[in-house]
Write an enzyme that holds these catalytic residues in place. Structure first.
Site, PDB file in Angstrom:
ATOM      1  N   LYS A 147       0.820  -1.214   0.000  1.00 40.48           N
ATOM      2  CA  LYS A 147       0.000   0.000   0.000  1.00 40.48           C
ATOM      3  C   LYS A 147       0.851   1.261   0.000  1.00 40.48           C
ATOM      4  CE  LYS A 147      -2.150  -1.270   3.550  1.00 40.48           C
ATOM      5  NZ  LYS A 147      -2.851  -1.280   4.820  1.00 40.48           N
TER       6      LYS A 147
ATOM      7  N   ARG B 290      12.745  -8.596   5.933  1.00 42.78           N
ATOM      8  CA  ARG B 290      13.140  -7.206   6.185  1.00 42.78           C
ATOM      9  C   ARG B 290      14.133  -7.086   7.329  1.00 42.78           C
ATOM     10  NH1 ARG B 290       8.829  -2.846   5.615  1.00 42.78           N
ATOM     11  NH2 ARG B 290       8.834  -2.921   7.870  1.00 42.78           N
TER      12      ARG B 290
END
Ligand SMILES: [Zn+2]
Length: 232
Positions: A17, A128
């Site tokens: 997003k 990550r």
């Protein structure tokens, strides 16, 4: 706000997003409203709304639907000449969705859900690593640092944030699914709900979203996802 539209982005953590929002802001000149950020900013103001927000947060309580809606309303009024708004973090539930209907008035609401398979999200988020010094994010699955656990930019140590541990990701996805299902149903009934396949690369996803917003898509291009695997 007659020429303008409101875009509600739905999508699991890791669906992309943020990336899509950045591009929409750049290419469609829409305003990005993160309600979390807006609330923190309001809480620093000596106004009725600001004081309410600050007191609620200081008590460690959840900010009420009405208060969040008021922040959204003020923001949209402040930027009423904008070509559109991208809402991020609002609405989170049906009560907020109803409030958004009131706020929007005649301004059309467009809802876009970036659907991604759970394994893709887990792969993206669990890879990550964040630099303990400069905050830069790298991903051991997609853009591994030249040297393991060392930041390419500043040479400091890379760590995995607690939020990105696989079992925490699973819980975040669970919360997301429970929150989003009623909203997806609500907006499907209203006929303003659109899904895009977020398993593809960011460019392809952006092209689909642009085509949807500009009305250039053909129905043959609509993504066809298996509902059981995807995070909807
Ligand atoms: Zn660094």
């Amino acid at each position: 706000m007659t020429e303008c539209r409101i875009l509600v982005f739905l999508g699991a953590p890791g669906a992309g997003k943020g990336t899509q929002t950045t591009r929409l802001v750049r290419e469609f000149q829409m305003k990005h409203l993160s309600t979390g950020e807006a609330l923190r900013q309001k809480a620093g103001e000596d106004t009725l709304l600001g004081n309410q927000a600050r007191e609620t947060m200081e008590r460690g309580e959840l900010v009420s639907d009405d208060l969040v809606a008021e922040v959204v309303r003020e923001y949209m009024t402040d930027f009423r000449n904008s070509t559109g708004f991208i809402l991020d973090g609002f609405p989170r539930n049906l009560a907020q969705a109803e409030l958004l209907e009131e706020i929007a008035g005649k301004t059309p609401i467009w809802v876009i859900n970036i659907r991604v398979d759970e394994e893709v999200v887990i792969n993206r988020l669990s890879g990550r690593r964040q630099c303990t010094e400069c905050g830069r994010i790298s991903n051991v699955n997609f853009s591994p640092p030249r040297q393991e656990d060392v930041c390419d930019a500043c040479g400091a140590k890379l760590v995995q944030r607690p939020d990105d541990l696989p079992d925490v990701i699973q819980r975040r996805l669970q919360v997301y699914r429970e929150q989003t299902k009623p909203l997806a149903d609500f907006y499907t009934k209203k006929g303003c709900y659109f899904e895009v396949d977020g398993n593809q690369n960011a460019d392809t996803v952006f092209k689909r979203i642009s085509a949807h917003l500009t009305g250039e898509e053909s129905s043959a291009e609509s993504p066809n996802l298996s509902a059981d695997q995807s995070v909807a």
